[in-house]
Scaffold this motif. Structure first.
Motif, PDB file in Angstrom:
ATOM      1  N   THR A   6       0.848  -1.189   0.000  1.00  0.00           N
ATOM      2  CA  THR A   6       0.000   0.000   0.000  1.00  0.00           C
ATOM      3  C   THR A   6       0.883   1.239   0.000  1.00  0.00           C
ATOM      4  O   THR A   6       1.767   1.382   0.856  1.00  0.00           O
ATOM      5  CB  THR A   6      -0.909   0.029   1.239  1.00  0.00           C
ATOM      6  OG1 THR A   6      -1.721  -1.148   1.267  1.00  0.00           O
ATOM      7  CG2 THR A   6      -1.802   1.265   1.223  1.00  0.00           C
ATOM      8  N   THR A   7       0.656   2.136  -0.951  1.00  0.00           N
ATOM      9  CA  THR A   7       1.400   3.396  -1.005  1.00  0.00           C
ATOM     10  C   THR A   7       0.758   4.406  -0.067  1.00  0.00           C
ATOM     11  O   THR A   7      -0.457   4.640  -0.125  1.00  0.00           O
ATOM     12  CB  THR A   7       1.424   3.949  -2.439  1.00  0.00           C
ATOM     13  OG1 THR A   7       2.078   3.005  -3.293  1.00  0.00           O
ATOM     14  CG2 THR A   7       2.174   5.276  -2.496  1.00  0.00           C
ATOM     15  N   LEU A   8       1.571   4.986   0.803  1.00  0.00           N
ATOM     16  CA  LEU A   8       1.099   5.996   1.753  1.00  0.00           C
ATOM     17  C   LEU A   8       1.603   7.359   1.289  1.00  0.00           C
ATOM     18  O   LEU A   8       2.810   7.624   1.325  1.00  0.00           O
ATOM     19  CB  LEU A   8       1.637   5.706   3.162  1.00  0.00           C
ATOM     20  CG  LEU A   8       1.409   4.294   3.715  1.00  0.00           C
ATOM     21  CD1 LEU A   8       2.033   4.182   5.107  1.00  0.00           C
ATOM     22  CD2 LEU A   8      -0.073   3.968   3.776  1.00  0.00           C
ATOM     23  N   THR A  21       5.792   3.079   1.790  1.00  0.00           N
ATOM     24  CA  THR A  21       5.123   1.846   1.363  1.00  0.00           C
ATOM     25  C   THR A  21       4.890   0.956   2.564  1.00  0.00           C
ATOM     26  O   THR A  21       5.838   0.619   3.286  1.00  0.00           O
ATOM     27  CB  THR A  21       5.976   1.088   0.330  1.00  0.00           C
ATOM     28  OG1 THR A  21       6.302   1.963  -0.748  1.00  0.00           O
ATOM     29  CG2 THR A  21       5.222  -0.128  -0.199  1.00  0.00           C
ATOM     30  N   LEU A  22       3.623   0.597   2.802  1.00  0.00           N
ATOM     31  CA  LEU A  22       3.289  -0.317   3.892  1.00  0.00           C
ATOM     32  C   LEU A  22       3.048  -1.705   3.302  1.00  0.00           C
ATOM     33  O   LEU A  22       2.215  -1.874   2.414  1.00  0.00           O
ATOM     34  CB  LEU A  22       2.054   0.160   4.647  1.00  0.00           C
ATOM     35  CG  LEU A  22       1.656  -0.688   5.860  1.00  0.00           C
ATOM     36  CD1 LEU A  22       2.746  -0.669   6.928  1.00  0.00           C
ATOM     37  CD2 LEU A  22       0.331  -0.189   6.457  1.00  0.00           C
ATOM     38  N   ALA A  66       5.614  -4.348   7.338  1.00  0.00           N
ATOM     39  CA  ALA A  66       6.901  -3.660   7.195  1.00  0.00           C
ATOM     40  C   ALA A  66       6.644  -2.340   6.491  1.00  0.00           C
ATOM     41  O   ALA A  66       5.787  -2.258   5.605  1.00  0.00           O
ATOM     42  CB  ALA A  66       7.885  -4.508   6.389  1.00  0.00           C
ATOM     43  N   VAL A  67       7.376  -1.312   6.882  1.00  0.00           N
ATOM     44  CA  VAL A  67       7.246  -0.028   6.214  1.00  0.00           C
ATOM     45  C   VAL A  67       8.563   0.276   5.515  1.00  0.00           C
ATOM     46  O   VAL A  67       9.640   0.126   6.085  1.00  0.00           O
ATOM     47  CB  VAL A  67       6.875   1.103   7.205  1.00  0.00           C
ATOM     48  CG1 VAL A  67       7.920   1.275   8.305  1.00  0.00           C
ATOM     49  CG2 VAL A  67       6.643   2.420   6.458  1.00  0.00           C
ATOM     50  N   GLU A  68       8.452   0.649   4.233  1.00  0.00           N
ATOM     51  CA  GLU A  68       9.619   1.148   3.522  1.00  0.00           C
ATOM     52  C   GLU A  68       9.537   2.664   3.549  1.00  0.00           C
ATOM     53  O   GLU A  68       8.597   3.269   3.001  1.00  0.00           O
ATOM     54  CB  GLU A  68       9.670   0.594   2.099  1.00  0.00           C
ATOM     55  CG  GLU A  68      10.030  -0.884   2.116  1.00  0.00           C
ATOM     56  CD  GLU A  68      10.150  -1.511   0.746  1.00  0.00           C
ATOM     57  OE1 GLU A  68      10.403  -2.726   0.705  1.00  0.00           O
ATOM     58  OE2 GLU A  68       9.986  -0.797  -0.268  1.00  0.00           O
ATOM     59  N   SER A  98       1.389   4.124   9.618  1.00  0.00           N
ATOM     60  CA  SER A  98       1.436   2.660   9.559  1.00  0.00           C
ATOM     61  C   SER A  98       0.733   2.053  10.757  1.00  0.00           C
ATOM     62  O   SER A  98      -0.046   1.101  10.620  1.00  0.00           O
ATOM     63  CB  SER A  98       2.888   2.186   9.498  1.00  0.00           C
ATOM     64  OG  SER A  98       3.503   2.570   8.287  1.00  0.00           O
ATOM     65  N   VAL A  99       0.995   2.591  11.943  1.00  0.00           N
ATOM     66  CA  VAL A  99       0.332   2.071  13.140  1.00  0.00           C
ATOM     67  C   VAL A  99      -1.173   2.285  13.045  1.00  0.00           C
ATOM     68  O   VAL A  99      -1.967   1.405  13.403  1.00  0.00           O
ATOM     69  CB  VAL A  99       0.913   2.719  14.410  1.00  0.00           C
ATOM     70  CG1 VAL A  99       0.097   2.326  15.640  1.00  0.00           C
ATOM     71  CG2 VAL A  99       2.370   2.305  14.599  1.00  0.00           C
TER      72      VAL A  99
END
Length: 313
Positions: A6-8, A21-22, A66-68, A98-99
């Motif tokens: 998922t793009t944030l 990115t999540l 995971a978050v990029e 993300s959280v």
């Protein structure tokens, strides 16, 4: 195991558009689900490729994410300075978002898991986290966190502070990559390692060393030396030994060739009132990329500790 990406999106910064990115690991249909989410934060010149890490958590009923971070991996946009930041706090919005997403998807509690520079970031963020995150954050796990530069006295006291000062006036000042390619070669299976990763997102030869990034890391490390007050239990793990050679040696496969583990051991107690430090014998810099018996030991240490901290899990 399947993954969704998922793009944030976030507000533009000095490089233009910004995204993170999540990544979410799929839970098996009949698998155990504890309702506890894990958010993994990668290191410098890195991205999420450790699918076996996700598998280990999911097998125990954790929801793995995971978050990029912005300007890393899948989040690096054309024209951006790779892995660039002026402050570690620039990454806080993607951790908070993300959280939020993890909780919105049903997790009732969250574990932060950070590696290397991601370990430094996770520690700082845990200390500064907004109330909405504090309400669900139960503990922090740090895998070889970057708590000090593995450098000579002259580099720590003169060269790095000078570069940090230069970055205030010239924010994109940089020099060629200072990281040895030996660690990446010890990991990638096309060289001497066991693992497959995309060398476009994690270049073997590294990236330019931006002085602003040095300053951001240095400021974060100085905070830790003064002492944080992370109010949840913290597990810090590292190898039991370091290696500082400049040519290939088999010792690379059984030691931390990036950081000085003595620094990690020295500064770990300053993270908060409830810190557990464990040295994993013959571990590599990323303990979970070590030889099978070593990473199994690291997994055992981490999951045993989590079960004590999260008895419902």
């Amino acid at each position: 195991m399947g993954f969704t990406y998922t793009t944030l999106p976030f507000p533009d910064d000095y490089d233009g558009p910004v995204v993170a990115t999540l990544i979410r690991a799929s839970l098996p249909p009949q698998g155990r689900d504890t309702g506890c989410g894990v958010l993994y934060v990668h290191g410098y010149v890195d991205y999420f490729f450790q699918t076996h890490l996700a598998e280990a958590f999911v097998a125990r009923g954790y929801r793995f994410y995971a978050v990029e971070l912005r300007k890393y991996g899948r989040s690096l946009l054309e024209g951006q300075h790779p892995n660039f930041a002026r402050s570690m706090t620039e990454y806080y919005p993607e951790l908070t978002e993300s959280v939020r997403r993890i909780v919105a998807e049903g997790a009732s509690e969250v574990v932060l898991l950070g590696h290397s520079t991601g370990g430094l970031l996770a520690a700082l963020y845990a200390d500064d986290a907004p109330d909405e995150v504090r309400r669900v954050m139960r503990c922090v796990v740090l895998n070889s966190p970057f708590l000090e530069f593995n450098a000579s006295w002259w580099e720590r006291r003169v060269a790095i502070p000078l570069a940090a000062a230069v970055s205030v006036v010239f924010p994109f000042a940089h020099k060629r990559n200072e990281l040895s390619p030996l660690y990446a070669q010890s990991v990638h299976r096309d060289y001497r390692g066991e693992w497959e990763f995309d060398t476009r997102m994690k270049p073997i030869e590294g990236i330019p060393l931006y002085f602003s990034w040095l300053r951001a890391v240095r400021n974060g490390q100085r905070r830790i030396r003064r002492g944080l007050h992370i109010d949840v239990p913290v597990l810090v793990m590292s190898s039991d030994r370091s290696w500082n050679g400049t040519v290939w040696d088999e010792a690379l496969m059984s030691s931390d060739s990036v950081l000085n583990v003595a620094d990690i051991r020295r500064y770990a107690p300053r993270l908060g009132p409830e810190v557990t430090y464990v040295a994993v014998e013959r571990g590599m810099h990323d303990l979970f990329l070590s030889a099978r018996e070593v990473r199994d030991e690291a997994f055992g240490v981490m999951f045993d500790w989590l079960e004590r901290m999260l008895p419902r899990v």
